[in-house]
Motif scaffolding. Structure first.
Motif, short mmCIF file in Angstrom:
data_model
loop_
_atom_site.label_atom_id
_atom_site.label_comp_id
_atom_site.label_asym_id
_atom_site.label_seq_id
_atom_site.Cartn_x
_atom_site.Cartn_y
_atom_site.Cartn_z
N SER A 46 35.96 38.37 66.47
CA SER A 46 36.34 39.37 65.48
C SER A 46 37.01 40.52 66.22
O SER A 46 36.54 40.92 67.30
N ARG A 94 39.48 38.00 61.92
CA ARG A 94 38.45 37.06 62.34
C ARG A 94 39.07 35.71 62.63
O ARG A 94 39.80 35.17 61.80
N ARG A 121 39.14 44.42 65.88
CA ARG A 121 39.60 45.60 65.14
C ARG A 121 41.11 45.64 65.31
O ARG A 121 41.61 45.45 66.42
N TYR A 147 41.29 41.06 57.06
CA TYR A 147 40.89 41.95 55.99
C TYR A 147 41.52 43.31 56.28
O TYR A 147 41.01 44.07 57.10
N LYS A 148 42.65 43.58 55.61
CA LYS A 148 43.40 44.80 55.91
C LYS A 148 42.57 46.06 55.70
O LYS A 148 42.58 46.95 56.55
N GLY A 149 41.87 46.15 54.59
CA GLY A 149 41.10 47.35 54.28
C GLY A 149 40.01 47.64 55.30
O GLY A 149 39.69 48.79 55.57
N ARG A 150 39.47 46.60 55.88
CA ARG A 150 38.42 46.74 56.90
C ARG A 150 38.99 46.81 58.32
O ARG A 150 38.25 47.04 59.26
N ARG A 151 40.30 46.52 58.45
CA ARG A 151 40.97 46.46 59.76
C ARG A 151 40.28 45.44 60.67
O ARG A 151 40.06 45.66 61.84
N LYS A 152 39.94 44.27 60.09
CA LYS A 152 39.24 43.22 60.83
C LYS A 152 40.01 41.91 60.78
O LYS A 152 40.37 41.43 59.70
#
Length: 132
Positions: free
Chosen positions: A20, A10, A22, A3-8
């Motif tokens: 998970s 998984r 960062r 999830y690019k926007g969340r910088r996550k």
């Protein structure tokens, strides 16, 4: 899945989240990678297509970007889609990355300890979906 926007990032097994992380992305992270050198991290459905123990970073796991649609879209712009998109650790030498900002040329960066985990857990052929 990333999830690019969340910088996550998984790592999943079936629907269970195993780990998970960062992440840091390309220096211009918003939007799908369109052309070589744009600093964006791709978005879409890809696969892990190689593992490199001799990377110029502390290990790397390759992502199958560009696919046919990526190459066609770049060609329509008269440009190359680029390639060599990886999940990787820190540069082996001369790192200027401070770990607090997006700094890659479109790759996905994690810590050296984290890429060691990812490298050991992920197989070539594993699907990866990258969301905005």
């Amino acid at each position: 899945m990333l999830y690019k926007g969340r910088r996550k990032l998984r790592l999943l097994h079936n629907n269970d989240v195993l780990r998970s992380y960062r992440v840091r992305l390309g220096f211009a992270p918003v939007g799908h990678k369109r052309v070589e050198g744009d600093g964006r991290t791709p978005e879409g459905h890809y696969q892990i297509d190689r593992k490199n123990p001799n990377s110029r970073f502390h290990l790397s796991v390759g992502i199958s970007y560009p696919n046919r649609a990526d190459r066609s879209a770049a060609a329509a712009l008269g440009a190359s889609a680029g390639g060599d998109i990886f999940i990787h650790g820190a540069p082996r030498r001369g790192s200027t990355a401070d770990g607090s900002t997006d700094w890659t040329w479109g790759c996905i960066a994690v810590s050296n300890r984290e890429i060691e985990e990812i490298y050991s857990m992920v197989s070539v052929g594993t699907p990866i979906t990258i969301y905005p």
